[in-house]
Design a protein around this motif. Structure first.
Motif, PDB file in Angstrom:
ATOM      1  N   MET A 174       0.844  -1.190   0.000  1.00 55.88           N
ATOM      2  CA  MET A 174       0.000   0.000   0.000  1.00 55.88           C
ATOM      3  C   MET A 174       0.880   1.240   0.000  1.00 55.88           C
ATOM      4  O   MET A 174       2.017   1.204   0.474  1.00 55.88           O
ATOM      5  CB  MET A 174      -0.909   0.015   1.235  1.00 55.88           C
ATOM      6  CG  MET A 174      -1.975  -1.053   1.219  1.00 55.88           C
ATOM      7  SD  MET A 174      -2.935  -1.095   2.737  1.00 55.88           S
ATOM      8  CE  MET A 174      -1.829  -2.051   3.762  1.00 55.88           C
ATOM      9  N   HIS A 175       0.315   2.311  -0.519  1.00 53.43           N
ATOM     10  CA  HIS A 175       1.018   3.591  -0.520  1.00 53.43           C
ATOM     11  C   HIS A 175      -0.033   4.693  -0.532  1.00 53.43           C
ATOM     12  O   HIS A 175      -0.467   5.145  -1.597  1.00 53.43           O
ATOM     13  CB  HIS A 175       1.932   3.701  -1.745  1.00 53.43           C
ATOM     14  CG  HIS A 175       2.786   4.909  -1.735  1.00 53.43           C
ATOM     15  ND1 HIS A 175       3.413   5.377  -2.861  1.00 53.43           N
ATOM     16  CD2 HIS A 175       3.137   5.752  -0.734  1.00 53.43           C
ATOM     17  CE1 HIS A 175       4.108   6.453  -2.567  1.00 53.43           C
ATOM     18  NE2 HIS A 175       3.943   6.703  -1.283  1.00 53.43           N
ATOM     19  N   TYR A 176      -0.457   5.100   0.647  1.00 54.90           N
ATOM     20  CA  TYR A 176      -1.503   6.117   0.771  1.00 54.90           C
ATOM     21  C   TYR A 176      -0.918   7.487   0.467  1.00 54.90           C
ATOM     22  O   TYR A 176      -0.475   8.200   1.349  1.00 54.90           O
ATOM     23  CB  TYR A 176      -2.134   6.080   2.165  1.00 54.90           C
ATOM     24  CG  TYR A 176      -2.915   4.814   2.427  1.00 54.90           C
ATOM     25  CD1 TYR A 176      -3.927   4.423   1.565  1.00 54.90           C
ATOM     26  CD2 TYR A 176      -2.634   4.016   3.516  1.00 54.90           C
ATOM     27  CE1 TYR A 176      -4.650   3.259   1.787  1.00 54.90           C
ATOM     28  CE2 TYR A 176      -3.353   2.854   3.747  1.00 54.90           C
ATOM     29  CZ  TYR A 176      -4.351   2.479   2.879  1.00 54.90           C
ATOM     30  OH  TYR A 176      -5.054   1.336   3.105  1.00 54.90           O
ATOM     31  N   GLN A 177      -0.939   7.845  -0.798  1.00 54.97           N
ATOM     32  CA  GLN A 177      -0.377   9.110  -1.248  1.00 54.97           C
ATOM     33  C   GLN A 177      -1.276  10.284  -0.913  1.00 54.97           C
ATOM     34  O   GLN A 177      -0.803  11.418  -0.834  1.00 54.97           O
ATOM     35  CB  GLN A 177      -0.139   9.037  -2.759  1.00 54.97           C
ATOM     36  CG  GLN A 177       0.807   7.922  -3.141  1.00 54.97           C
ATOM     37  CD  GLN A 177       0.669   7.506  -4.593  1.00 54.97           C
ATOM     38  OE1 GLN A 177      -0.127   8.058  -5.344  1.00 54.97           O
ATOM     39  NE2 GLN A 177       1.444   6.519  -4.986  1.00 54.97           N
ATOM     40  N   ASN A 178      -2.565  10.029  -0.713  1.00 54.94           N
ATOM     41  CA  ASN A 178      -3.541  11.095  -0.494  1.00 54.94           C
ATOM     42  C   ASN A 178      -4.053  11.171   0.937  1.00 54.94           C
ATOM     43  O   ASN A 178      -4.845  12.045   1.249  1.00 54.94           O
ATOM     44  CB  ASN A 178      -4.741  10.887  -1.428  1.00 54.94           C
ATOM     45  CG  ASN A 178      -4.332  10.858  -2.871  1.00 54.94           C
ATOM     46  OD1 ASN A 178      -3.581  11.709  -3.327  1.00 54.94           O
ATOM     47  ND2 ASN A 178      -4.811   9.865  -3.608  1.00 54.94           N
ATOM     48  N   HIS A 179      -3.638  10.225   1.786  1.00 55.95           N
ATOM     49  CA  HIS A 179      -4.172  10.139   3.143  1.00 55.95           C
ATOM     50  C   HIS A 179      -3.070   9.823   4.146  1.00 55.95           C
ATOM     51  O   HIS A 179      -2.089   9.175   3.812  1.00 55.95           O
ATOM     52  CB  HIS A 179      -5.237   9.029   3.241  1.00 55.95           C
ATOM     53  CG  HIS A 179      -6.421   9.263   2.371  1.00 55.95           C
ATOM     54  ND1 HIS A 179      -6.441   8.890   1.037  1.00 55.95           N
ATOM     55  CD2 HIS A 179      -7.613   9.834   2.629  1.00 55.95           C
ATOM     56  CE1 HIS A 179      -7.619   9.233   0.521  1.00 55.95           C
ATOM     57  NE2 HIS A 179      -8.347   9.796   1.464  1.00 55.95           N
ATOM     58  N   LEU A 180      -3.272  10.253   5.368  1.00 54.17           N
ATOM     59  CA  LEU A 180      -2.477   9.805   6.508  1.00 54.17           C
ATOM     60  C   LEU A 180      -3.336   8.783   7.238  1.00 54.17           C
ATOM     61  O   LEU A 180      -4.557   8.924   7.293  1.00 54.17           O
ATOM     62  CB  LEU A 180      -2.124  10.971   7.422  1.00 54.17           C
ATOM     63  CG  LEU A 180      -1.276  12.074   6.782  1.00 54.17           C
ATOM     64  CD1 LEU A 180      -1.122  13.242   7.743  1.00 54.17           C
ATOM     65  CD2 LEU A 180       0.080  11.545   6.347  1.00 54.17           C
ATOM     66  N   GLU A 181      -2.676   7.750   7.805  1.00 60.46           N
ATOM     67  CA  GLU A 181      -3.445   6.697   8.475  1.00 60.46           C
ATOM     68  C   GLU A 181      -2.755   6.283   9.765  1.00 60.46           C
ATOM     69  O   GLU A 181      -1.530   6.185   9.826  1.00 60.46           O
ATOM     70  CB  GLU A 181      -3.588   5.470   7.575  1.00 60.46           C
ATOM     71  CG  GLU A 181      -4.434   4.373   8.204  1.00 60.46           C
ATOM     72  CD  GLU A 181      -4.391   3.049   7.457  1.00 60.46           C
ATOM     73  OE1 GLU A 181      -5.348   2.269   7.624  1.00 60.46           O
ATOM     74  OE2 GLU A 181      -3.415   2.780   6.756  1.00 60.46           O
ATOM     75  N   SER A 182      -3.568   6.028  10.781  1.00 61.61           N
ATOM     76  CA  SER A 182      -3.130   5.384  12.021  1.00 61.61           C
ATOM     77  C   SER A 182      -3.874   4.070  12.129  1.00 61.61           C
ATOM     78  O   SER A 182      -5.082   4.017  11.885  1.00 61.61           O
ATOM     79  CB  SER A 182      -3.458   6.244  13.243  1.00 61.61           C
ATOM     80  OG  SER A 182      -2.745   7.454  13.192  1.00 61.61           O
ATOM     81  N   VAL A 183      -3.137   2.998  12.514  1.00 63.08           N
ATOM     82  CA  VAL A 183      -3.713   1.656  12.551  1.00 63.08           C
ATOM     83  C   VAL A 183      -3.385   1.017  13.896  1.00 63.08           C
ATOM     84  O   VAL A 183      -2.213   0.874  14.250  1.00 63.08           O
ATOM     85  CB  VAL A 183      -3.148   0.776  11.410  1.00 63.08           C
ATOM     86  CG1 VAL A 183      -3.789  -0.608  11.438  1.00 63.08           C
ATOM     87  CG2 VAL A 183      -3.330   1.446  10.062  1.00 63.08           C
ATOM     88  N   TYR A 184      -4.426   0.631  14.634  1.00 61.97           N
ATOM     89  CA  TYR A 184      -4.269  -0.010  15.947  1.00 61.97           C
ATOM     90  C   TYR A 184      -4.738  -1.456  15.843  1.00 61.97           C
ATOM     91  O   TYR A 184      -5.866  -1.714  15.391  1.00 61.97           O
ATOM     92  CB  TYR A 184      -5.084   0.740  17.002  1.00 61.97           C
ATOM     93  CG  TYR A 184      -5.011   0.110  18.362  1.00 61.97           C
ATOM     94  CD1 TYR A 184      -3.913   0.324  19.184  1.00 61.97           C
ATOM     95  CD2 TYR A 184      -6.035  -0.704  18.825  1.00 61.97           C
ATOM     96  CE1 TYR A 184      -3.839  -0.262  20.438  1.00 61.97           C
ATOM     97  CE2 TYR A 184      -5.972  -1.290  20.077  1.00 61.97           C
ATOM     98  CZ  TYR A 184      -4.864  -1.070  20.877  1.00 61.97           C
ATOM     99  OH  TYR A 184      -4.799  -1.651  22.120  1.00 61.97           O
ATOM    100  N   CYS A 185      -3.889  -2.387  16.232  1.00 61.63           N
ATOM    101  CA  CYS A 185      -4.225  -3.808  16.170  1.00 61.63           C
ATOM    102  C   CYS A 185      -5.033  -4.224  17.400  1.00 61.63           C
ATOM    103  O   CYS A 185      -4.561  -4.105  18.534  1.00 61.63           O
ATOM    104  CB  CYS A 185      -2.955  -4.643  16.058  1.00 61.63           C
ATOM    105  SG  CYS A 185      -3.270  -6.418  15.943  1.00 61.63           S
ATOM    106  N   ILE A 186      -6.229  -4.729  17.160  1.00 60.13           N
ATOM    107  CA  ILE A 186      -7.109  -5.225  18.215  1.00 60.13           C
ATOM    108  C   ILE A 186      -6.841  -6.707  18.475  1.00 60.13           C
ATOM    109  O   ILE A 186      -6.785  -7.146  19.619  1.00 60.13           O
ATOM    110  CB  ILE A 186      -8.587  -5.017  17.819  1.00 60.13           C
ATOM    111  CG1 ILE A 186      -8.878  -3.523  17.634  1.00 60.13           C
ATOM    112  CG2 ILE A 186      -9.523  -5.644  18.837  1.00 60.13           C
ATOM    113  CD1 ILE A 186     -10.193  -3.236  16.932  1.00 60.13           C
ATOM    114  N   SER A 187      -6.662  -7.465  17.375  1.00 58.55           N
ATOM    115  CA  SER A 187      -6.403  -8.900  17.507  1.00 58.55           C
ATOM    116  C   SER A 187      -5.642  -9.396  16.286  1.00 58.55           C
ATOM    117  O   SER A 187      -5.616  -8.745  15.247  1.00 58.55           O
ATOM    118  CB  SER A 187      -7.713  -9.679  17.672  1.00 58.55           C
ATOM    119  OG  SER A 187      -8.499  -9.578  16.495  1.00 58.55           O
TER     120      SER A 187
END
Length: 133
Positions: free
Chosen positions: A52-65
């Motif tokens: 993936m390469h989110y060129q248009n967005h910033l993302e935060s990802v938290y792992c639940i499981s």
């Protein structure tokens, strides 16, 4: 105040399944909710391995499981992902996500998604994607 359940969001068409079969994402909060970000619960399926390469967005990802890793393409560093881990793509980082065991992730996007986005050929979401109606 907005109150929405996973079941309600899915019934309203807010669950998107990737065409490549790597993930599904229930978009609980979208651009039309006017909060300035979107919030999703995403399932990354066991065995998924995609760039993936989110060129248009910033993302935060938290792992639940689940269990997996994220690899940054710029330097090849691999970071283990397990419950309680957050990774933040603050520089539009090009990356590979791998799921060793199915992962449930809580994801925040800025700017917010419209709703029907799936990854383009570069692994990014388009800014002008169709909204969920």
């Amino acid at each position: 105040m907005i109150v929405r359940t996973m079941d309600q969001a899915q019934a309203d068409g807010r669950k998107i399944v990737s065409p490549d079969g790597n993930w599904d994402s229930t978009r609980l909060l979208l651009k039309d909710d006017n909060m300035g970000f979107s919030f999703h619960i995403t399932t990354i399926y066991t065995g998924a391995d995609f760039q993936m390469h989110y060129q248009n967005h910033l993302e935060s990802v938290y792992c639940i499981s689940g269990e997996g890793e994220v690899e940054t393409m710029a330097d090849g560093k691999k970071y283990p992902i397990q419950p309680g881990t957050i990774y933040i793509l603050d520089k539009h980082d090009k990356h590979i996500l791998r799921a060793f065991k199915e992962m449930k992730m809580a994801c925040v996007f800025n700017p917010p998604l419209n709703g029907k986005e799936v990854h383009n050929a570069e692994g990014a979401y388009e800014l002008d994607a169709e909204a969920i109606s």
